[in-house]
Scaffold this motif. Structure first.
Motif, PDB file in Angstrom:
ATOM      1  N   LEU A 106       3.908  14.853 -18.682  1.00 38.95           N
ATOM      2  CA  LEU A 106       4.943  15.773 -18.383  1.00 38.95           C
ATOM      3  C   LEU A 106       4.777  16.307 -19.995  1.00 38.95           C
ATOM      4  O   LEU A 106       3.950  17.705 -20.351  1.00 38.95           O
ATOM      5  CB  LEU A 106       6.158  15.367 -19.282  1.00 38.95           C
ATOM      6  N   VAL A 107       3.419  16.105 -21.025  1.00 38.24           N
ATOM      7  CA  VAL A 107       3.353  16.563 -22.376  1.00 38.24           C
ATOM      8  C   VAL A 107       2.148  17.387 -21.589  1.00 38.24           C
ATOM      9  O   VAL A 107       1.994  18.121 -22.480  1.00 38.24           O
ATOM     10  CB  VAL A 107       2.599  15.036 -22.992  1.00 38.24           C
ATOM     11  N   GLY A 108       1.321  17.062 -20.826  1.00 41.53           N
ATOM     12  CA  GLY A 108       0.613  17.633 -20.700  1.00 41.53           C
ATOM     13  C   GLY A 108       0.969  19.231 -19.774  1.00 41.53           C
ATOM     14  O   GLY A 108       0.382  20.122 -20.225  1.00 41.53           O
ATOM     15  N   ALA A 109       2.069  19.259 -19.444  1.00 43.03           N
ATOM     16  CA  ALA A 109       2.615  19.905 -18.425  1.00 43.03           C
ATOM     17  C   ALA A 109       2.783  21.101 -19.775  1.00 43.03           C
ATOM     18  O   ALA A 109       2.893  22.519 -20.174  1.00 43.03           O
ATOM     19  CB  ALA A 109       3.515  20.137 -17.779  1.00 43.03           C
ATOM     20  N   ALA A 110       3.191  20.503 -20.895  1.00 43.51           N
ATOM     21  CA  ALA A 110       3.983  20.898 -22.212  1.00 43.51           C
ATOM     22  C   ALA A 110       2.839  21.729 -22.585  1.00 43.51           C
ATOM     23  O   ALA A 110       2.696  22.720 -23.589  1.00 43.51           O
ATOM     24  CB  ALA A 110       4.517  20.449 -22.655  1.00 43.51           C
ATOM     25  N   GLU A 111       0.893  21.194 -22.882  1.00 43.95           N
ATOM     26  CA  GLU A 111       0.318  21.697 -23.333  1.00 43.95           C
ATOM     27  C   GLU A 111      -0.193  22.602 -22.502  1.00 43.95           C
ATOM     28  O   GLU A 111      -0.457  23.746 -23.699  1.00 43.95           O
ATOM     29  CB  GLU A 111      -0.636  20.684 -23.413  1.00 43.95           C
ATOM     30  N   LEU A 112       0.064  23.472 -21.683  1.00 44.59           N
ATOM     31  CA  LEU A 112      -0.404  25.113 -21.004  1.00 44.59           C
ATOM     32  C   LEU A 112       0.699  25.523 -21.178  1.00 44.59           C
ATOM     33  O   LEU A 112      -0.090  26.457 -22.295  1.00 44.59           O
ATOM     34  CB  LEU A 112       0.333  24.250 -19.702  1.00 44.59           C
ATOM     35  N   ALA A 113       1.751  25.166 -22.104  1.00 45.54           N
ATOM     36  CA  ALA A 113       2.958  26.040 -22.412  1.00 45.54           C
ATOM     37  C   ALA A 113       2.389  26.027 -24.169  1.00 45.54           C
ATOM     38  O   ALA A 113       2.689  27.138 -24.565  1.00 45.54           O
ATOM     39  CB  ALA A 113       4.377  25.264 -21.949  1.00 45.54           C
ATOM     40  N   TRP A 114       1.874  25.789 -24.653  1.00 42.36           N
ATOM     41  CA  TRP A 114       2.147  25.226 -25.999  1.00 42.36           C
ATOM     42  C   TRP A 114       0.967  26.409 -26.566  1.00 42.36           C
ATOM     43  O   TRP A 114       0.523  27.087 -28.016  1.00 42.36           O
ATOM     44  CB  TRP A 114       2.194  24.070 -27.088  1.00 42.36           C
ATOM     45  N   GLN A 115      -0.374  26.574 -25.097  1.00 36.03           N
ATOM     46  CA  GLN A 115      -1.831  27.025 -25.739  1.00 36.03           C
ATOM     47  C   GLN A 115      -2.348  28.016 -26.147  1.00 36.03           C
ATOM     48  O   GLN A 115      -1.958  28.693 -26.845  1.00 36.03           O
ATOM     49  CB  GLN A 115      -2.810  26.619 -24.251  1.00 36.03           C
ATOM     50  N   PRO A 116      -0.482  29.469 -25.802  1.00 38.02           N
ATOM     51  CA  PRO A 116      -0.694  30.337 -26.124  1.00 38.02           C
ATOM     52  C   PRO A 116      -0.367  30.384 -27.618  1.00 38.02           C
ATOM     53  O   PRO A 116      -0.435  31.548 -28.619  1.00 38.02           O
ATOM     54  CB  PRO A 116       0.589  31.173 -25.188  1.00 38.02           C
ATOM     55  N   VAL A 117       0.870  29.602 -28.073  1.00 34.83           N
ATOM     56  CA  VAL A 117       1.418  29.403 -29.045  1.00 34.83           C
ATOM     57  C   VAL A 117       0.218  29.033 -30.729  1.00 34.83           C
ATOM     58  O   VAL A 117       0.238  29.394 -31.500  1.00 34.83           O
ATOM     59  CB  VAL A 117       2.233  28.503 -29.581  1.00 34.83           C
ATOM     60  N   LEU A 118      -0.209  28.109 -29.339  1.00 32.86           N
ATOM     61  CA  LEU A 118      -1.559  27.470 -31.069  1.00 32.86           C
ATOM     62  C   LEU A 118      -2.707  28.236 -31.168  1.00 32.86           C
ATOM     63  O   LEU A 118      -3.201  29.039 -31.905  1.00 32.86           O
ATOM     64  CB  LEU A 118      -2.237  26.403 -30.121  1.00 32.86           C
TER      65      LEU A 118
END
Length: 404
Positions: free
Chosen positions: A384-396
């Motif tokens: 789940l945390v990894g799936a979130a990393e996909l979504a956070w990447q544009p923000v990062l």
């Protein structure tokens, strides 16, 4: 433009270009203070202060108002930095052989809320993906938090760039299901803001462990895990997932470790996928699986409560030997500087760490020359945390643009 104005504008532009790298440093815990942020970015204290202030104004991080010296430090006190617990979240979702789970995840890999689902995945991927998005949408409504995007983990290789699930062997979906398109459609229909992404579950678990868990600090991280069914693997090289030419790299579940072993879904025999997953363990221990809880939960409970039973111990040793053989082959090919194990493999490592490490060392050239660290995954919900990393990447990558 006079010189002072030009210098101010130049500093502002440099600062804005550093917003993404600065946010990633705080997000991954590598910049706990403004002094560390200054050093990591290679900018002046003034620029680092402006960057931190802008990220705080965006609601992404917090800057302590009072500078404090680090424990045992003799240096100048520095403002501590942390992610903003009240900031935006992303929707993370996982589909597996026994159902699904949705969660809201903040920066820093913090799980804010979860909603497990008991729906057995049907042959129609849209049905279960719709259910998981509905559960996530309810979490968002209840929380009142702003959503920056969504990520979905699936138990299949996901082809790039079209986002199709090529081999969902342990769920009844047709091969080639357009899971990314289906997920994005349900996200839009639910009124959830931000882009939608999809990836392989073990790839995403490895990314989470690299950024927030047992893989921190590794340059060549190999992750091997078995969850509810089957075995997956992933390689993170200098912070980036190695996905191959089209997203299909590291299908380690189909390494043969027992040529005369169990038939595999791929058409071969004795693959890691069917020799070291929870069903293989329960079968080897002579314990027919029951319907009450997942196969993974049954296996972990059996290891934890009945390891003294000779049949259970023998099954554990059999799986460790098979797993060690597979890991040794991967070490010979990939030469990782760290291995992290998840799911049932983490429990097998805990049950008999010496045996597993010995098998890998004896069977691999690199292992004989010094050994590769084999460690457990440390995040309870790393997929789940990894799936979130996909979504956070544009923000990062670009906080100002992503949150505009």
């Amino acid at each position: 433009m006079n010189g002072k104005a030009a210098n101010t504008r130049s500093r502002l532009e440099r600062g804005r270009s550093a917003l993404g790298p600065a946010l990633e440093l705080v997000h991954t815990g590598r910049a706990p203070t403004r002094a560390v942020l200054t050093a990591e970015l290679g900018v002046t204290r003034a620029t680092a202060g402006a960057v931190a202030a802008e990220l705080e104004a965006l609601g992404l991080i917090r800057v302590d108002s009072r500078p404090a010296a680090a424990t045992g430090s003799q240096g100048r006190p520095s403002h501590r930095l942390s992610v903003d617990d009240a900031g935006p979240v992303v929707l993370a979702a996982q589909v597996h052989a026994d159902g699904f789970r949705a969660a809201l995840v903040g920066l820093g890999g913090r799980i804010v809320a979860t909603a497990p689902g008991c729906l057995t995945p049907a042959a129609d991927p849209g049905q279960v993906i719709g259910a998981v998005v509905d559960a996530g949408a309810e979490l968002l409504r209840t929380s009142g938090r702003r959503c920056a995007g969504a990520g979905l983990a699936v138990p299949s290789a996901v082809a790039e760039p079209d986002g199709t699930a090529l081999n969902p062997l342990h769920i009844a979906w047709p091969a080639g299901s357009p899971v990314r398109h289906i997920f994005a459609e349900h996200i839009r229909a639910a009124g959830i803001e931000g882009p939608a992404f999809t990836g392989n579950d073990v790839n995403l678990a490895a990314l989470a462990e690299y950024r927030h868990g047992g893989g921190r600090g590794a340059r060549h991280l190999l992750c091997v895990a078995t969850g509810h069914r089957g075995v997956g693997g992933a390689l993170v090289l200098d912070g980036r997932l190695h996905t191959g030419s089209s997203g299909l790299a590291l299908e380690v579940g189909h390494l043969t470790v027992n040529p005369e072993g169990r038939p595999c879904h791929c058409g071969s025999r004795g693959c890691l996928d069917v020799e070291t997953d929870p069903l293989a363990f329960l079968t080897a221990a002579g314990r027919p699986p029951g319907p009450e809880v997942s196969l993974l939960a049954q296996s972990e409970q059996l290891l934890g409560t009945e390891y003294g039973d000779p049949a259970v111990r023998a099954a554990c040793e059999e799986l460790i030997d098979r797993l060690g053989l597979g890991l040794a082959g991967l070490v010979n090919i990939l030469n990782p500087d760290r291995i992290v194990l998840g799911g049932l493999h983490r429990a097998l490592l805990a049950a008999d760490p010496g045996r597993l490490r010995s098998v890998v060392a004896d069977r691999s050239l690199w292992g004989r020359s010094g050994g590769v660290p084999i460690l457990p995954c440390t995040l309870d919900h790393n997929t789940l945390v990894g799936a979130a990393e996909l979504a956070w990447q544009p923000v990062l990558d670009d906080p100002l643009h992503a949150l505009a």
